[in-house]
Design a protein around this motif. Structure first.
Motif, PDB file in Angstrom:
ATOM      1  N   GLY A  13       0.809  -1.216   0.000  1.00  0.00           N
ATOM      2  CA  GLY A  13       0.000   0.000   0.000  1.00  0.00           C
ATOM      3  C   GLY A  13       0.839   1.261   0.000  1.00  0.00           C
ATOM      4  O   GLY A  13       1.901   1.341  -0.629  1.00  0.00           O
ATOM      5  N   ASP A  14       0.374   2.262   0.719  1.00  0.00           N
ATOM      6  CA  ASP A  14       1.046   3.555   0.800  1.00  0.00           C
ATOM      7  C   ASP A  14       2.022   3.544   1.977  1.00  0.00           C
ATOM      8  O   ASP A  14       1.689   3.946   3.093  1.00  0.00           O
ATOM      9  CB  ASP A  14      -0.005   4.663   0.986  1.00  0.00           C
ATOM     10  CG  ASP A  14       0.615   6.046   1.086  1.00  0.00           C
ATOM     11  OD1 ASP A  14       1.823   6.188   0.811  1.00  0.00           O
ATOM     12  OD2 ASP A  14      -0.115   6.982   1.463  1.00  0.00           O
ATOM     13  N   SER A  15       3.239   3.047   1.719  1.00  0.00           N
ATOM     14  CA  SER A  15       4.289   2.962   2.752  1.00  0.00           C
ATOM     15  C   SER A  15       3.805   2.210   3.989  1.00  0.00           C
ATOM     16  O   SER A  15       4.086   2.595   5.126  1.00  0.00           O
ATOM     17  CB  SER A  15       4.780   4.366   3.140  1.00  0.00           C
ATOM     18  OG  SER A  15       5.301   5.044   2.023  1.00  0.00           O
ATOM     19  N   GLY A  16       3.041   1.129   3.757  1.00  0.00           N
ATOM     20  CA  GLY A  16       2.573   0.307   4.864  1.00  0.00           C
ATOM     21  C   GLY A  16       1.193   0.680   5.381  1.00  0.00           C
ATOM     22  O   GLY A  16       0.711   0.056   6.326  1.00  0.00           O
ATOM     23  N   CYS A  17       0.566   1.700   4.793  1.00  0.00           N
ATOM     24  CA  CYS A  17      -0.782   2.113   5.211  1.00  0.00           C
ATOM     25  C   CYS A  17      -1.759   1.960   4.048  1.00  0.00           C
ATOM     26  O   CYS A  17      -1.344   1.836   2.886  1.00  0.00           O
ATOM     27  CB  CYS A  17      -0.767   3.564   5.703  1.00  0.00           C
ATOM     28  SG  CYS A  17       0.283   3.835   7.157  1.00  0.00           S
ATOM     29  N   PHE A  18      -3.058   1.992   4.350  1.00  0.00           N
ATOM     30  CA  PHE A  18      -4.060   1.888   3.281  1.00  0.00           C
ATOM     31  C   PHE A  18      -5.329   2.631   3.700  1.00  0.00           C
ATOM     32  O   PHE A  18      -5.507   2.986   4.879  1.00  0.00           O
ATOM     33  CB  PHE A  18      -4.369   0.416   2.947  1.00  0.00           C
ATOM     34  CG  PHE A  18      -4.992  -0.363   4.065  1.00  0.00           C
ATOM     35  CD1 PHE A  18      -6.377  -0.484   4.194  1.00  0.00           C
ATOM     36  CD2 PHE A  18      -4.200  -1.012   5.006  1.00  0.00           C
ATOM     37  CE1 PHE A  18      -6.962  -1.205   5.219  1.00  0.00           C
ATOM     38  CE2 PHE A  18      -4.769  -1.750   6.049  1.00  0.00           C
ATOM     39  CZ  PHE A  18      -6.153  -1.847   6.151  1.00  0.00           C
ATOM     40  N   PHE A  19      -6.206   2.873   2.707  1.00  0.00           N
ATOM     41  CA  PHE A  19      -7.447   3.622   2.920  1.00  0.00           C
ATOM     42  C   PHE A  19      -8.638   2.762   2.511  1.00  0.00           C
ATOM     43  O   PHE A  19      -8.636   2.155   1.440  1.00  0.00           O
ATOM     44  CB  PHE A  19      -7.438   4.914   2.107  1.00  0.00           C
ATOM     45  CG  PHE A  19      -6.331   5.866   2.491  1.00  0.00           C
ATOM     46  CD1 PHE A  19      -6.531   6.830   3.468  1.00  0.00           C
ATOM     47  CD2 PHE A  19      -5.082   5.793   1.875  1.00  0.00           C
ATOM     48  CE1 PHE A  19      -5.519   7.704   3.830  1.00  0.00           C
ATOM     49  CE2 PHE A  19      -4.065   6.657   2.222  1.00  0.00           C
ATOM     50  CZ  PHE A  19      -4.282   7.622   3.207  1.00  0.00           C
TER      51      PHE A  19
END
Length: 381
Positions: free
Chosen positions: A246-252
């Protein structure tokens, strides 16, 4: 501009069919074993706060929470998401909590018999933190091995850091969840589907594609914020699969999906703990300018003062002249001159007493006597 460039590069290098196939192969190997464990009704007796907070359009605890890590080969997602939840408390600002302690202790208090299995539940881990606390990671360092054991003193250290209670907030309580996130992160478990393994570089889950893919298993993550994307509310989560997911280990996740895939049928959990949570004050990027100071009348110029006259110059005392060699030896010079004078007089007197021979062949009047010279000088012819 920076975000657009990041999205473009991500689309080129990470969101193409080849990279998606690789991500699907890599991340599908993670164990997803957070089983459906309905919340106890006591867990979600939550009294809404009377305090009306001013909620921003977007909010994220990214950068405030402990950093993204990788759980590896075992089903310790509850421990890692719990590391972020507990790690945001003031008690754990000195050192992060042990995700292995959270994971292993959760097995003692979850709904399943024994501990010889992979995975646990958020409710079990929260119960373990309430009864036994949680030690620092130095007492139980994380390795992705189910047989890992704590160091001596881990239990004693954990006993000083127990939580008071834990609650679940129903997913429909959007405002209350946002208000709680302003103070602390929250625990959330959901049903993962195959589409989740290959989400894009921006970390945004496509709801339609997600729901059309096959179920893969239960997973626990940390809820850290929210964001409005294309006029829709998305919740932001921190995962435990490293920085490349995802986004550097984060997600939405879109709000509608957030409500439909939650595992405990209620919503995210939050905890209460002594000393509260670490929430640094936001920095105002553009502080209000200070008001201009009131004009002050200038002080009048001081009256001119006649300068004191310069003191008259004083002739410096001449330095005493040093005696010359002649002056120092004048007596001897005088004696020497007298001696020279005496010698000269003596010589002169001797010369005057001697008879000066008359030049030969000269008459007394100075003329040459040629006849005599002819007679007497044999060399003259």
């Amino acid at each position: 501009m920076k975000y657009k460039l990041k999205s473009i590069l991500g689309a080129i290098f990470f969101d193409n069919p080849i990279s998606k196939s690789i991500k699907n192969s890599v991340f599908s190997r993670y164990k997803l074993n957070v089983s459906e464990h309905p919340a106890d009704p006591k867990d979600w007796i939550h009294v809404n706060s009377d305090e009306e907070k001013e909620l921003p359009e977007n909010f994220s605890r990214r950068g405030i929470c402990p950093p993204v890590k990788n759980q590896g080969r075992i089903g310790s997602c509850v421990g890692h998401s719990g590391r972020v939840v507990l790690g945001s408390a003031v008690k754990f600002q000195q050192e992060e909590p042990s995700p292995m302690w959270i994971y292993k202790t959760g097995k003692k208090y979850d709904a399943w018999a024994g501990e010889n299995y992979s995975g646990t539940s958020i409710r079990g881990a929260a119960s373990g933190a309430k009864h036994e606390g949680c030690c620092f990671e130095s007492f139980w360092p994380y390795i992705d091995d189910e047989n890992s054991q704590p160091k001596d003193g881990a239990g004693l250290d954990a006993s000083y850091k127990k939580i008071h209670s834990f609650y679940a907030i129903p997913c429909e309580e959007t405002k209350e969840i946002k208000s709680m996130l302003m103070d602390r992160p929250m625990w959330y478990a959901f049903m993962v589907r195959d589409n989740f393994f290959s989400i894009g570089f921006d970390g945004i889950i496509d709801t339609e594609k997600y729901l059309s893919s096959n179920p893969a298993g239960g997973h626990a993550v940390c809820l850290i914020g929210w964001k409005v994307i294309n006029e829709k509310l998305y919740w932001e989560f921190q995962n435990s699969w490293g920085l490349f997911h995802g986004d550097s280990g984060c997600f939405f996740m879109e709000d509608s999906l957030f409500k439909s895939v939650v595992i405990n049928s209620v919503g995210p959990y939050y905890i209460e703990i002594t000393d509260g949570f670490h929430n640094p004050e936001p920095v105002d990027p553009e502080p209000d300018p200070e008001p201009d100071p009131e004009p002050v009348d200038p002080e009048p110029d001081p009256e001119p003062v006649d300068p004191e006259p310069d003191p008259e110059p004083v002739d410096p005392k001449p330095e005493p002249k040093k005696d010359s060699w002649v002056k120092k030896n004048i007596a001897w010079i005088g004696v020497g001159l007298l001696v020279l004078f005496a010698i000269s007089v003596l010589l002169f007197s001797q010369c005057s007493e001697e008879e000066i021979p008359h030049p030969p062949y000269f008459n007394e009047d100075g003329t040459v006597d040629w006849d005599r010279k002819l007679r007497e000088d044999p060399n003259f012819k």
